[in-house]
Design a protein around this motif. Structure first.
Motif, PDB file in Angstrom:
ATOM      1  N   THR A 102      28.377  28.102  29.938  1.00  0.00           N
ATOM      2  CA  THR A 102      28.786  28.396  28.756  1.00  0.00           C
ATOM      3  C   THR A 102      29.619  29.848  28.680  1.00  0.00           C
ATOM      4  O   THR A 102      30.761  29.851  28.508  1.00  0.00           O
ATOM      5  CB  THR A 102      27.383  28.868  27.733  1.00  0.00           C
ATOM      6  N   ASN A 119      33.704  30.067  28.832  1.00  0.00           N
ATOM      7  CA  ASN A 119      34.207  30.877  27.193  1.00  0.00           C
ATOM      8  C   ASN A 119      35.875  32.113  27.790  1.00  0.00           C
ATOM      9  O   ASN A 119      36.026  32.356  27.022  1.00  0.00           O
ATOM     10  CB  ASN A 119      33.510  31.802  26.452  1.00  0.00           C
ATOM     11  N   HIS A 152      38.545  29.668  28.376  1.00  0.00           N
ATOM     12  CA  HIS A 152      39.144  29.128  26.957  1.00  0.00           C
ATOM     13  C   HIS A 152      40.030  30.644  26.663  1.00  0.00           C
ATOM     14  O   HIS A 152      41.509  30.722  25.999  1.00  0.00           O
ATOM     15  CB  HIS A 152      38.664  29.189  26.200  1.00  0.00           C
ATOM     16  N   GLN A 153      39.746  32.101  26.636  1.00  0.00           N
ATOM     17  CA  GLN A 153      40.259  33.636  26.092  1.00  0.00           C
ATOM     18  C   GLN A 153      41.514  33.049  27.569  1.00  0.00           C
ATOM     19  O   GLN A 153      42.684  33.852  27.104  1.00  0.00           O
ATOM     20  CB  GLN A 153      38.889  33.989  27.413  1.00  0.00           C
ATOM     21  N   GLN A 197      43.239  24.599  28.496  1.00  0.00           N
ATOM     22  CA  GLN A 197      42.348  23.634  28.053  1.00  0.00           C
ATOM     23  C   GLN A 197      41.092  23.527  29.283  1.00  0.00           C
ATOM     24  O   GLN A 197      41.502  23.926  30.522  1.00  0.00           O
ATOM     25  CB  GLN A 197      42.282  23.019  27.904  1.00  0.00           C
ATOM     26  N   ASP A 204      27.791  23.954  21.318  1.00  0.00           N
ATOM     27  CA  ASP A 204      28.374  25.151  21.968  1.00  0.00           C
ATOM     28  C   ASP A 204      28.957  25.406  22.437  1.00  0.00           C
ATOM     29  O   ASP A 204      29.504  26.639  23.307  1.00  0.00           O
ATOM     30  CB  ASP A 204      26.872  26.190  21.573  1.00  0.00           C
ATOM     31  N   LYS A 212      32.650  25.776  25.023  1.00  0.00           N
ATOM     32  CA  LYS A 212      34.388  25.511  24.559  1.00  0.00           C
ATOM     33  C   LYS A 212      34.871  24.579  25.334  1.00  0.00           C
ATOM     34  O   LYS A 212      35.238  24.756  26.789  1.00  0.00           O
ATOM     35  CB  LYS A 212      34.478  26.907  24.557  1.00  0.00           C
ATOM     36  N   ASP A 247      37.871  21.343  24.659  1.00  0.00           N
ATOM     37  CA  ASP A 247      38.121  20.296  24.046  1.00  0.00           C
ATOM     38  C   ASP A 247      38.913  19.469  24.209  1.00  0.00           C
ATOM     39  O   ASP A 247      39.485  18.313  23.747  1.00  0.00           O
ATOM     40  CB  ASP A 247      40.333  21.148  24.949  1.00  0.00           C
TER      41      ASP A 247
END
Length: 357
Positions: free
Chosen positions: A242, A246, A249-250, A254, A272, A274, A276
């Motif tokens: 998780t 995150n 993604h930041q 993808q 929950d 992140k 795509d």
């Protein structure tokens, strides 16, 4: 090396309790041979030492001290006829397996040094338009005769060492370069998916550092790379996954869950994350459309992905009838031998031109 003592005359015993895997014995042997190969001068006489080694692995080769020493002496005696600086395993079957692994490791190192790994690309097709939407990268290696080596022969060995990290970095760099090249040639929308190994994912800091460098080399943009993370990898440590997803993604990349459905990921966890995209594992296409229950399961998986606003990709498509089912259920993309087998990266644009006619 944990202990060393003289056994008799010119024979010594080395105890290496810190070795956790049989294949790591080569690390100890290499250090020993390098150290013992150092020339020395005694009373103005230059001496070039050599050492033969007999190897026993515990507890498979013995549990009692007398048995262990007897087997070690036997292995040493069989190394002597082979010449200087040779070694011999008491368990030759296991020894041959370890030697084969070391040979593969040497080949991987040579391939990394030459940057001569080969990238094959598996096209991904938009279900609605039937146009190529992207590719998945598949890394391959050549043997000494130039033949392609099956990934099953070198990837597991690389994953048991740090070599998979180097291979992974090479693939990411190559995929990133291809993405930029394609964008310059007018293919701005083509994505490139890269599989991230369990070892890479566990070394999250190193992975993030690599991705950050790729983005910075492209004016802070993440290009069109999609990172494929196996469902089984995420399940091993959901908390780590998780946090890491995150961070990825930041950076603008993808993320896709590879082999979706092959594990037992909890839906409360999935919502929950992140991500795509989900890539439905090929096992759910094998009996479609002939098996009614399998077809129903596939439809449900597509519906689940779409309800969560995720891009849904079906893997292993080999029949036209399967594409019709995917289309009728609003699956986004598919890949499989129905369209094409993996293509050499150097030949992909030519293939794309032919396919798009």
């Amino acid at each position: 090396m944990d202990a060393a003592f003289r056994f008799k005359d010119d024979q010594f015993v080395i105890v290496a309790n810190s070795i956790n895997r049989p294949e790591d014995i080569h690390v100890v042997m290499k250090k020993l041979q390098e150290y013992l190969a150092i020339e020395c001068t005694i009373k103005k006489i230059k001496i070039s030492p050599s050492a033969n080694i007999g190897i026993v692995l515990l507890p498979t080769d013995g549990t009692e001290i007398d048995e262990i020493m007897l087997n070690a002496t036997s292995a040493l005696s069989k190394s002597n006829p082979l010449g200087d600086n040779q070694y011999y395993y008491f368990n030759q079957e296991l020894g041959c397996k370890i030697d084969e692994q070391e040979s593969v490791k040497s080949a991987i190192l040579a391939t990394l040094a030459d940057e001569s790994f080969v990238l094959h690309l598996q096209p991904k097709i938009n279900v609605e338009s039937n146009k190529v939407s992207g590719v998945e990268t598949l890394v391959r290696m050549r043997d000494s005769e130039g033949n392609i080596v099956s990934p099953n022969e070198f990837i597991p060995i690389a994953e048991n060492s740090s070599l998979i990290l180097q291979i992974g970095d090479w693939v990411l760099s190559k995929a990133h370069s291809l993405s930029l090249e394609w964008q310059q040639n007018g293919h701005q929308d083509l994505s490139i998916s890269v599989n991230i190994s369990d070892v890479q994912f566990k070394n999250g800091a190193s992975l993030l550092s690599k991705l950050h460098k790729l983005a910075m080399a492209n004016d802070g943009k993440a290009s069109n790379l999609i990172l494929e993370i196996g469902e089984d990898i995420i399940l091993k440590d959901v908390e780590l996954a998780t946090a890491l997803l995150n961070e990825i993604h930041q950076l603008g990349f993808q993320v896709s869950i590879d082999g979706f459905g092959s594990g037992s990921i909890n839906l409360s966890v999935l919502k929950d994350l992140k991500i795509d995209e989900i890539k439905i594992d090929r096992q759910f296409l094998e009996n479609v459309p002939s098996a009614e229950k399998d077809t129903s399961i596939l439809k449900s998986m597509i519906m689940l992905g779409k309800s969560m606003n995720l891009r849904v990709v079906a893997m292993g498509v080999e029949q036209k009838e399967q594409i019709e089912i995917l289309k009728n259920n609003y699956c986004d993309e598919f890949q499989g031998f129905y369209i094409s087998k993996p293509i050499l990266s150097s030949e992909f644009l030519k293939w794309l031109e032919e396919y798009s006619k």
